[in-house]
Structures are given as structure tokens and as C-alpha cells.
Design a protein around this motif. Structure first.
Motif, PDB file in Angstrom:
ATOM      1  N   LEU A   1      11.837   5.851  -6.842  1.00 62.01           N
ATOM      2  CA  LEU A   1      11.327   5.415  -5.539  1.00 62.01           C
ATOM      3  C   LEU A   1      10.788   6.601  -4.735  1.00 62.01           C
ATOM      4  N   LEU A   2      11.509   7.719  -4.759  1.00 60.04           N
ATOM      5  CA  LEU A   2      11.038   8.904  -4.050  1.00 60.04           C
ATOM      6  C   LEU A   2       9.708   9.387  -4.606  1.00 60.04           C
ATOM      7  N   TYR A   3       9.602   9.394  -5.929  1.00 60.01           N
ATOM      8  CA  TYR A   3       8.362   9.835  -6.557  1.00 60.01           C
ATOM      9  C   TYR A   3       7.212   8.888  -6.219  1.00 60.01           C
ATOM     10  N   THR A   4       7.487   7.587  -6.154  1.00 60.90           N
ATOM     11  CA  THR A   4       6.459   6.615  -5.792  1.00 60.90           C
ATOM     12  C   THR A   4       5.991   6.821  -4.361  1.00 60.90           C
ATOM     13  N   VAL A   5       6.942   7.024  -3.448  1.00 61.64           N
ATOM     14  CA  VAL A   5       6.582   7.254  -2.048  1.00 61.64           C
ATOM     15  C   VAL A   5       5.759   8.528  -1.905  1.00 61.64           C
ATOM     16  N   LEU A   6       6.120   9.569  -2.654  1.00 60.37           N
ATOM     17  CA  LEU A   6       5.365  10.819  -2.586  1.00 60.37           C
ATOM     18  C   LEU A   6       3.942  10.617  -3.082  1.00 60.37           C
ATOM     19  N   ASN A   7       3.777   9.899  -4.184  1.00 59.50           N
ATOM     20  CA  ASN A   7       2.428   9.654  -4.691  1.00 59.50           C
ATOM     21  C   ASN A   7       1.594   8.857  -3.699  1.00 59.50           C
ATOM     22  N   LEU A   8       2.195   7.881  -3.032  1.00 60.72           N
ATOM     23  CA  LEU A   8       1.478   7.128  -2.005  1.00 60.72           C
ATOM     24  C   LEU A   8       1.064   8.047  -0.855  1.00 60.72           C
ATOM     25  N   THR A   9       1.960   8.932  -0.465  1.00 53.18           N
ATOM     26  CA  THR A   9       1.638   9.871   0.610  1.00 53.18           C
ATOM     27  C   THR A   9       0.491  10.786   0.216  1.00 53.18           C
ATOM     28  N   ILE A  10       0.493  11.240  -1.035  1.00 53.19           N
ATOM     29  CA  ILE A  10      -0.580  12.112  -1.510  1.00 53.19           C
ATOM     30  C   ILE A  10      -1.906  11.362  -1.538  1.00 53.19           C
ATOM     31  N   ASP A  11      -1.899  10.105  -1.977  1.00 54.55           N
ATOM     32  CA  ASP A  11      -3.128   9.314  -1.984  1.00 54.55           C
ATOM     33  C   ASP A  11      -3.699   9.159  -0.578  1.00 54.55           C
ATOM     34  N   LEU A  12      -2.819   8.949   0.395  1.00 54.00           N
ATOM     35  CA  LEU A  12      -3.283   8.823   1.780  1.00 54.00           C
ATOM     36  C   LEU A  12      -3.739  10.171   2.339  1.00 54.00           C
ATOM     37  N   ALA A  13      -3.119  11.248   1.874  1.00 48.25           N
ATOM     38  CA  ALA A  13      -3.528  12.576   2.344  1.00 48.25           C
ATOM     39  C   ALA A  13      -4.917  12.946   1.860  1.00 48.25           C
TER      40      ALA A  13
END
Length: 337
Positions: A313-325
Motif C-alpha cells: 500500500l505504501l509503495y502504491t501511494v508513493l507511485n501515485l504521488t510520483i505520477d501526480l508530481a
């Protein structure tokens, strides 16, 4: 932006489902008998069988998996046989410690790796460039547990500059009032300078250990991205237009080179999550990594499954954050999305 976020969430659902299935199956094929471990070495076969029945381990595997998924749907990760507490409570208590350690290591590595990579790209063949290669090679070559033990030996045992590697605080400090679970942040919010210094001293060596581990890929990607951007036509045009060197490097070159660096952060974060397990054991850090190792040794399935799912879940949230960044760094990416 919202549509992009929803699309990314939909694509991560199959991956999370795969994590649930794989983590469940792996814990069942690992060596060791949970019932025999908790029954004790002097337990009779009847006592072991009774514990196995109470834990539901005597039931068919599909039935066990169906019960596990049903509990997950209710937000129940099970109960740890080692601590006697719900896994969600254990993870909630230990996750801030791991998150604080990981973020400190990541921030330290960024503060060093990005300027080092930029300087190496601007001065190819110089001492800075060679230093960047040496640092990158050392970061990749040295095992993270060896780096941690070496830092403990030098700074604690030989020099005496660091406190004993025995957790988040020494024996003379008390935890600050809990707000975020991050001792550094909570002690600052409470205005407790003494606790802040104690927490900073305890996290310095494990954070530095993770930073050295993360330095290598970030510095190498930053150097390679900067070299590619500095050779681009728009950078040469900016130089020909008479813009200052600082503006060309910071405004034009570095901003365009950040996209591959941000992409690398997702990979580095996943590496740090794995390295955290070893670092926490070396420094007696009370995080989720040491919690999972202790549960794995005891053949305690629920904490291991909860740990794997929490990391996914943490890795998924990080990837979503990177996509938005991406959209914030490069408007062309936001427009394409």
C-alpha cells in the motif's frame, strides 16, 4: 488530475490483489509449524493438534484463504500470536518509526545526491565527477547491514560521538506527546529541545546508513539526466541568448532532468523499505521491519501478511504521488494526462 488519479487507482487494484494471494501462499509454504512453535518443545501431539484447530490451520487452504479475504474486507488483519495484539494496532504503533527513519534517509540522500550529480555533470572528468562515481560504486557495493555495523563501530565504539544503538530514544529521555508519531516532529511541536536532540542523535546513524544506500542510484541518474539535458538544443539556445549560467542550469536544465530522478525515487523507496528490515535489526529500531522479522522467526503468519500488505500500500501511494508530481514538474505531462 482527478481522472488521472482514478485511472492509476484502478490499475493498482490487480497488483494489490496479487500481493494478497502471494503473501498468503508464501506464509503457508514457509518452513516451520506455527502450532508447534507456540505449543512449546514439551507439548504433546494432542496439544499441538488442538492449537492447530483453534487457529484454523487444519482447514483446507481455500477455506483459510476465503476467511482471510473476508477479514481483510472488514479491515481485520488478524491477531499476532507473538504480541497478543491485533496486527493493525501493532503496525499502527510501529509504522511511524519506520516511516520517520526511511524519510530521514531519503532526505539526506537527496540533499547530497542531487547536488553531487549536477556538479559531476557540469564538470566531467573533474575530481567531483570521480567522487560521484566512487560514492555511487560504494553505495551499490556495500551491504546495508555492513555499513550500519561499520558506522556503529566508528562513531559509537571508537569515537564515542553517537549514542548506543538501542532504539528511538535513550534510557534518559521520554517520548514526546504523540501527534504524528515522528519523534523529531512531535518534540519540536511540543517545544522539547532535549527530546529532539535525543531523537536526532538516535536516528542519525540509521538514517545515514539508509542515505548511503540510496545515494548511488539517485546520484547516477541525476548525472546521466543532466548530461542528456545539457546537450539538448534548448539549453544551447538559452546559452546563446546570453542567459546566466545559474539560470540555464537551474531553470532549464535541472527542471527537465528531474523527471527521471523523480521516477528513480519510487524505485529507491522500495529499496529502502527492504533495507529497513536489516537496519532496524542492527540499530534495535522498533519499526515494522523488525516486527516482521520477529514474526517470521516465530512462524506467526498474520503479522507477516500484514507487513507485506502495508508495504504494498505504501509503495502504491508513493507511485501515485510520483505520477501526480510529474504534472507539477512538467506541464506537458499534465496536458497529456
Amino acid at each position: 488530475m482527478l481522472r488521472t488519479l482514478l485511472d492509476r487507482l484502478l490499475t493498482t487494484l490487480p497488483a494489490l490483489a496479487g500481493v494478497v494471494v502471494v503473501s498468503f501462499l508464501l506464509t503457508r509454504v514457509l518452513p516451520g509449524d506455527t502450532a508447534a512453535y507456540f505449543a512449546g518443545p514439551a507439548a504433546t501431539p494432542q496439544a499441538i493438534a488442538q492449537i492447530r484447530t483453534e487457529l484454523g490451520l487444519d482447514r483446507p487452504l481455500p477455506e483459510q484463504f476465503a476467511r482471510y479475504v473476508a477479514d481483510l474486507a472488514r479491515g481485520d488483519l488478524g491477531r499476532s500470536l507473538t504480541t497478543g495484539q491485533p496486527v493493525t494496532a501493532d503496525l499502527g504503533a510501529r509504522l511511524p518509526a519506520s516511516a520517520e527513519l526511511t524519510l530521514v534517509g531519503l532526505v539526506l540522500s537527496l540533499l547530497v545526491a542531487i547536488p553531487l550529480g549536477v556538479a559531476a555533470a557540469l564538470k566531467q572528468g573533474s575530481l567531483v565527477d570521480h567522487a560521484c562515481r566512487v560514492v555511487a560504486t560504494a553505495g551499490v557495493s556495500l551491504p546495508v547491514f555492513f555499513t550500519g555495523l561499520l558506522l556503529v563501530y566508528v562513531f559509537y565504539f571508537v569515537l564515542g560521538w553517537a549514542p548506543a544503538p538501542l532504539g528511538r530514544l535513550d534510557a534518559f529521555a521520554s517520548p514526546p506527546p504523540t501527534r504524528t508519531g515522528f519523534f523529531l516532529v512531535d518534540s519540536l511541536a511540543a517545544g522539547d529541545a532535549e527530546t529532539f536532540r535525543a531523537a536526532l542523535g538516535q536516528i542519525a546513524l540509521p538514517g545515514l546508513t539508509l542515505a548511503i544506500f540510496a545515494l548511488a542510484p539517485i546520484a547516477r541518474i541525476t548525472r546521466a539526466a543532466m548530461l542528456a539535458v545539457l546537450a539538448a538544443d534548448f539549453v544551447r539556445t538559452a546559452r546563446a541568448a546570453g542567459l546566466s549560467r545559474r539560470r540555464v542550469v537551474v531553470t532549464y536544465a535541472l527542471r527537465n532532468a528531474l523527471l527521471p530522478v523523480v521516477t528513480t525515487l519510487g524505485m529507491v523507496f522500495s529499496f529502502l523499505l527492504g533495507a529497513n528490515v536489516l537496519v532496524e535489526k542492527v540499530f534495535a529500531w522498533p519499526g515494522v521491519g523488525s516486527y516482521a522479522v520477529e514474526a517470521l522467526i516465530a512462524s506467526d503468519f498474520a503479522p507477516v501478511q500484514g507487513f507485506v500488505l502495508a508495504m504494498a500500500l505504501l509503495y502504491t501511494v508513493l507511485n501515485l504521488t510520483i505520477d501526480l508530481a510529474y504534472g507539477l514538474i512538467d506541464p506537458r505531462v499534465r496536458g497529456a494526462a
